[in-house]
Scaffold this motif. Structure first.
Motif, PDB file in Angstrom:
ATOM      1  N   HIS A  25      62.810 -25.974  28.069  1.00 17.15           N
ATOM      2  CA  HIS A  25      63.894 -26.271  27.126  1.00 17.15           C
ATOM      3  C   HIS A  25      63.449 -25.950  25.695  1.00 17.15           C
ATOM      4  O   HIS A  25      64.214 -25.360  24.919  1.00 17.15           O
ATOM      5  CB  HIS A  25      64.308 -27.736  27.253  1.00 17.15           C
ATOM      6  CG  HIS A  25      65.396 -28.143  26.319  1.00 17.15           C
ATOM      7  ND1 HIS A  25      66.684 -27.658  26.392  1.00 17.15           N
ATOM      8  CD2 HIS A  25      65.385 -29.014  25.270  1.00 17.15           C
ATOM      9  CE1 HIS A  25      67.406 -28.197  25.436  1.00 17.15           C
ATOM     10  NE2 HIS A  25      66.652 -29.030  24.743  1.00 17.15           N
ATOM     11  N   ALA A  26      62.216 -26.304  25.358  1.00 18.10           N
ATOM     12  CA  ALA A  26      61.696 -25.990  24.024  1.00 18.10           C
ATOM     13  C   ALA A  26      61.661 -24.478  23.801  1.00 18.10           C
ATOM     14  O   ALA A  26      62.034 -23.998  22.733  1.00 18.10           O
ATOM     15  CB  ALA A  26      60.298 -26.589  23.845  1.00 18.10           C
ATOM     16  N   ARG A  27      61.230 -23.737  24.802  1.00 18.21           N
ATOM     17  CA  ARG A  27      61.200 -22.268  24.672  1.00 18.21           C
ATOM     18  C   ARG A  27      62.610 -21.702  24.497  1.00 18.21           C
ATOM     19  O   ARG A  27      62.819 -20.760  23.738  1.00 18.21           O
ATOM     20  CB  ARG A  27      60.489 -21.651  25.868  1.00 18.21           C
ATOM     21  CG  ARG A  27      58.977 -21.822  25.805  1.00 18.21           C
ATOM     22  CD  ARG A  27      58.259 -21.035  26.894  1.00 18.21           C
ATOM     23  NE  ARG A  27      58.343 -21.671  28.199  1.00 18.21           N
ATOM     24  CZ  ARG A  27      57.566 -22.662  28.591  1.00 18.21           C
ATOM     25  NH1 ARG A  27      56.629 -23.148  27.784  1.00 18.21           N
ATOM     26  NH2 ARG A  27      57.698 -23.180  29.793  1.00 18.21           N
ATOM     27  N   THR A  28      63.592 -22.280  25.185  1.00 18.23           N
ATOM     28  CA  THR A  28      64.979 -21.835  25.047  1.00 18.23           C
ATOM     29  C   THR A  28      65.495 -22.097  23.636  1.00 18.23           C
ATOM     30  O   THR A  28      66.124 -21.224  23.020  1.00 18.23           O
ATOM     31  CB  THR A  28      65.878 -22.552  26.084  1.00 18.23           C
ATOM     32  OG1 THR A  28      65.405 -22.226  27.390  1.00 18.23           O
ATOM     33  CG2 THR A  28      67.329 -22.149  25.940  1.00 18.23           C
ATOM     34  N   LEU A  29      65.240 -23.290  23.106  1.00 15.99           N
ATOM     35  CA  LEU A  29      65.650 -23.606  21.734  1.00 15.99           C
ATOM     36  C   LEU A  29      64.964 -22.688  20.732  1.00 15.99           C
ATOM     37  O   LEU A  29      65.582 -22.202  19.784  1.00 15.99           O
ATOM     38  CB  LEU A  29      65.333 -25.070  21.406  1.00 15.99           C
ATOM     39  CG  LEU A  29      66.134 -26.127  22.147  1.00 15.99           C
ATOM     40  CD1 LEU A  29      65.580 -27.513  21.851  1.00 15.99           C
ATOM     41  CD2 LEU A  29      67.606 -26.042  21.785  1.00 15.99           C
ATOM     42  N   PHE A  30      63.690 -22.437  20.952  1.00 16.38           N
ATOM     43  CA  PHE A  30      62.907 -21.571  20.069  1.00 16.38           C
ATOM     44  C   PHE A  30      63.478 -20.154  20.077  1.00 16.38           C
ATOM     45  O   PHE A  30      63.663 -19.549  19.023  1.00 16.38           O
ATOM     46  CB  PHE A  30      61.448 -21.578  20.522  1.00 16.38           C
ATOM     47  CG  PHE A  30      60.513 -20.819  19.628  1.00 16.38           C
ATOM     48  CD1 PHE A  30      60.064 -21.381  18.446  1.00 16.38           C
ATOM     49  CD2 PHE A  30      60.068 -19.552  19.969  1.00 16.38           C
ATOM     50  CE1 PHE A  30      59.192 -20.689  17.614  1.00 16.38           C
ATOM     51  CE2 PHE A  30      59.200 -18.850  19.155  1.00 16.38           C
ATOM     52  CZ  PHE A  30      58.756 -19.424  17.975  1.00 16.38           C
ATOM     53  N   ALA A  31      63.779 -19.635  21.262  1.00 16.95           N
ATOM     54  CA  ALA A  31      64.330 -18.278  21.370  1.00 16.95           C
ATOM     55  C   ALA A  31      65.697 -18.168  20.701  1.00 16.95           C
ATOM     56  O   ALA A  31      66.051 -17.117  20.153  1.00 16.95           O
ATOM     57  CB  ALA A  31      64.426 -17.878  22.839  1.00 16.95           C
ATOM     58  N   PRO A  48      52.016 -21.397  20.801  1.00 18.98           N
ATOM     59  CA  PRO A  48      53.068 -20.387  20.972  1.00 18.98           C
ATOM     60  C   PRO A  48      54.289 -20.597  20.078  1.00 18.98           C
ATOM     61  O   PRO A  48      55.058 -19.665  19.839  1.00 18.98           O
ATOM     62  CB  PRO A  48      53.459 -20.521  22.447  1.00 18.98           C
ATOM     63  CG  PRO A  48      52.283 -21.133  23.101  1.00 18.98           C
ATOM     64  CD  PRO A  48      51.672 -22.036  22.065  1.00 18.98           C
ATOM     65  N   PHE A  49      54.468 -21.783  19.553  1.00 21.81           N
ATOM     66  CA  PHE A  49      55.631 -22.092  18.717  1.00 21.81           C
ATOM     67  C   PHE A  49      55.332 -21.940  17.221  1.00 21.81           C
ATOM     68  O   PHE A  49      56.200 -22.204  16.395  1.00 21.81           O
ATOM     69  CB  PHE A  49      56.108 -23.518  18.996  1.00 21.81           C
ATOM     70  CG  PHE A  49      56.595 -23.714  20.397  1.00 21.81           C
ATOM     71  CD1 PHE A  49      57.905 -23.433  20.737  1.00 21.81           C
ATOM     72  CD2 PHE A  49      55.740 -24.165  21.392  1.00 21.81           C
ATOM     73  CE1 PHE A  49      58.363 -23.607  22.039  1.00 21.81           C
ATOM     74  CE2 PHE A  49      56.179 -24.341  22.683  1.00 21.81           C
ATOM     75  CZ  PHE A  49      57.497 -24.054  23.007  1.00 21.81           C
ATOM     76  N   MET A  50      54.130 -21.530  16.891  1.00 24.57           N
ATOM     77  CA  MET A  50      53.724 -21.490  15.486  1.00 24.57           C
ATOM     78  C   MET A  50      54.140 -20.209  14.767  1.00 24.57           C
ATOM     79  O   MET A  50      54.135 -20.165  13.545  1.00 24.57           O
ATOM     80  CB  MET A  50      52.219 -21.719  15.365  1.00 24.57           C
ATOM     81  CG  MET A  50      51.825 -23.118  15.824  1.00 24.57           C
ATOM     82  SD  MET A  50      50.072 -23.421  15.796  1.00 24.57           S
ATOM     83  CE  MET A  50      49.858 -23.821  14.079  1.00 24.57           C
ATOM     84  N   LEU A  51      54.502 -19.188  15.487  1.00 27.05           N
ATOM     85  CA  LEU A  51      54.932 -17.937  14.874  1.00 27.05           C
ATOM     86  C   LEU A  51      56.351 -17.629  15.312  1.00 27.05           C
ATOM     87  O   LEU A  51      56.704 -17.776  16.467  1.00 27.05           O
ATOM     88  CB  LEU A  51      54.009 -16.784  15.286  1.00 27.05           C
ATOM     89  CG  LEU A  51      52.559 -16.921  14.853  1.00 27.05           C
ATOM     90  CD1 LEU A  51      51.728 -15.817  15.468  1.00 27.05           C
ATOM     91  CD2 LEU A  51      52.447 -16.907  13.347  1.00 27.05           C
ATOM     92  N   VAL A  58      58.685 -26.891  13.593  1.00 28.72           N
ATOM     93  CA  VAL A  58      57.516 -27.654  13.184  1.00 28.72           C
ATOM     94  C   VAL A  58      56.700 -27.875  14.445  1.00 28.72           C
ATOM     95  O   VAL A  58      57.217 -28.366  15.447  1.00 28.72           O
ATOM     96  CB  VAL A  58      57.919 -29.018  12.568  1.00 28.72           C
ATOM     97  CG1 VAL A  58      56.705 -29.884  12.303  1.00 28.72           C
ATOM     98  CG2 VAL A  58      58.717 -28.809  11.294  1.00 28.72           C
ATOM     99  N   ALA A  59      55.425 -27.465  14.416  1.00 31.82           N
ATOM    100  CA  ALA A  59      54.540 -27.631  15.569  1.00 31.82           C
ATOM    101  C   ALA A  59      53.431 -28.601  15.177  1.00 31.82           C
ATOM    102  O   ALA A  59      52.700 -28.349  14.220  1.00 31.82           O
ATOM    103  CB  ALA A  59      53.960 -26.281  15.987  1.00 31.82           C
TER     104      ALA A  59
END
Length: 105
Positions: A25-31, A48-51, A58-59
């Motif tokens: 779910h986090a990856r979906t929101l990030f994308a 993986p969420f830092m760039l 915010v990571a």
């Protein structure tokens, strides 16, 4: 009357440590470039969420079982992005989509 051009959005804080579906779910929101905070007790989970995501992420590394660390993670997120509207840690916390052909309330 003055209009606010960019109101601060509601943000989802996602705990990455406990459930693979929550991390998905986090990856979906990030994308989707949705405002997002990710928290884990392990640095490797948040890297993986830092760039990317144009500054809408915010990571943080924190122990969310410690109330003080969780409160600090929420405070940092709200300072940087906006109001934390939801904390997602377990699959039961995930928002549920409306069945096909229906409108979500």
């Amino acid at each position: 009357m003055r209009r606010i051009r960019n109101p601060r959005p509601d943000v989802t804080l996602v705990v990455l440590d406990d459930d693979a579906s929550v991390a998905d779910h986090a990856r979906t929101l990030f994308a989707a470039q949705a405002p997002l905070a990710v928290v884990s007790a392990h640095y490797s989970q948040v890297v993986p969420f830092m760039l990317g995501n144009n500054g809408y992420t915010v990571a943080l590394v924190a122990d969310v079982d410690d109330p003080n660390q969780l409160a600090e993670a929420i405070a940092i997120t709200e300072q940087r992005l906006g109001t934390v509207a939801a904390v997602v840690r377990y699959a039961a916390d995930l928002p549920h989509s409306a069945p096909s052909g229906t409108v979500a309330a």
